[in-house]
Design an enzyme around this catalytic site. Structure first.
Site: not given
Length: 395
Positions: A100, A200
């Site tokens: 991410c 995330c």
């Protein structure tokens, strides 16, 4: 005044990061990333990203900075979620947080920030950035956060020089209690907010539940392998080269049902990962069972008793050239070169003494002591002192 776009997540760390930048005289813009809005996979009736987005907006309002939301859910699904499922289906265990940062926060998000005329992008990560000059060039360093308990440099182990050049980490010199204290003094709505435990930026999503909605359950067997199984007996080897020895030390053992006995059933090998202890639902063993390997093709989970089971322990791992990444490109090893480093194979693992060995096909990491549950698909990262210089996907 340099312009900085802060990724405001609705948490205390990014809130304080925005405040500190404003204090330092930057022109600060708050941007909230909406990375997910498939409500069928959030596990509560709350709408977590909405809560977070509201908190981020209240913080921006309090700090007197402009604020907007950007929808990155399409890119997030393509680059993170699909990749994750693909990896789990292959029997590997990905790290969505590392990805991410590389793919979303410091790529897609960074592009948006730069299009808004930003000079830098800032996040609330507990790490620091250093700069040094070498051969007339400016080189950026990724340094561990001052708070040893919260250091998040590992999550940024895939960043490039170009990404680091535009990054700022305002809270890297602070500890978590200091960050909370600043937020309390400012009376920010996020001051006492718990750290998010979800994927995330998706919010309150439990990974197993998330996986179960995408990867269909499929009943299989749990096999227990004894620690004195012949597969672990190692004859005295005479290796012809160091590379041959490293290849042997990092090898993957190929288990079959014949190596053990069936002790239970499970609902899908792809839900389990090496080193896992919870969720096996097999009792009655003197020591707890740990997953030592999964075979997603035959849908079998192999387990062993106790955390010192030989099936869990290894001294070396391998990273292929295409999965190898140097933050410090100037320090990248050439074939046959070695380097003494400290390495970790997961977040929060204490740093381990190790030696890197560069070979034609990739890189071996040889540890001084046996490591538990080296897991394919996870990231290994290596440091010199408190500087993270490179990383790679364990193959």
């Amino acid at each position: 005044m340099k312009r900085v776009v802060v990724g405001l997540s609705g948490g205390v760390d990014s809130s304080v990061a925005a405040y500190l930048l404003k204090e330092q005289g930057y022109e600060v813009i708050g941007l909230f990333m909406k990375n997910w809005h498939d409500d069928s996979v959030t596990i509560s009736n709350e709408c977590p990203w909405l809560d977070d987005s509201n908190d981020a907006m209240l913080v921006a309002d309090k700090l007197g900075i402009p604020f907007q939301t950007v929808d990155l859910s399409e890119q997030y699904k393509a680059r993170i979620v699909d990749y994750m499922f693909n990896e789990y289906q292959k029997g590997r265990t990905p790290n969505p947080d590392v990805l991410c940062n590389r793919e979303i926060k410091f790529d897609v998000f960074m592009d948006i920030a730069l299009s808004l005329g930003a000079d830098y992008v800032a996040t609330g990560h507990y790490c620091r950035k250093g700069t040094l000059h070498k051969n007339g060039e400016e080189i950026y360093q990724l340094l561990a956060g001052v708070d040893g308990n919260k250091d998040q440099s590992y999550f940024l182990c895939q960043l490039s020089q170009a990404q680091l050049s535009k990054a700022l980490f305002p809270i890297g010199e602070l500890t978590k209690p200091e960050v909370r204290e600043i937020a309390s003094k400012l009376d920010l709505v996020t001051a006492e907010k718990k750290d998010s435990q979800g994927l995330c930026f998706i919010g309150k999503v439990k990974l197993p539940d998330f996986l179960q909605q995408q990867l269909k359950p499929k009943e299989g067997v749990i096999v227990e392998v004894s620690d004195d199984e012949p597969i672990y007996k190692v004859e005295n080897h005479n290796f012809n080269s160091k590379e041959e020895e490293l290849s042997f030390l990092s090898r993957k053992l190929n288990y079959t049902i014949q190596n053990g006995k069936v002790v239970g059933k499970h609902q899908g090998a792809h839900y389990f990962t090496k080193g896992q202890r919870k969720g096996l639902a097999v009792g009655g063993t003197p020591e707890p069972l740990f997953v030592i390997d999964t075979n997603v093709e035959d849908n079998i989970i192999y387990t062993g008793q106790g955390k010192n089971h030989p099936g869990l322990l290894k001294k070396a791992l391998f990273i292929t050239n295409d999965e190898l990444h140097w933050i410090r490109e100037d320090l990248a090893l050439k074939v046959n070169q070695t380097m003494e480093v400290y390495a970790r194979i997961r977040y929060r693992q204490p740093l381990q003494k190790a030696t890197l060995h560069k070979v034609a096909t990739g890189l071996y990491i040889e540890f001084e002591t046996l490591q538990s549950a080296i897991t394919e698909g996870q990231f290994a990262a290596w440091y010199i002192n408190d500087e993270l210089i490179g990383s790679g996907v364990i193959s």
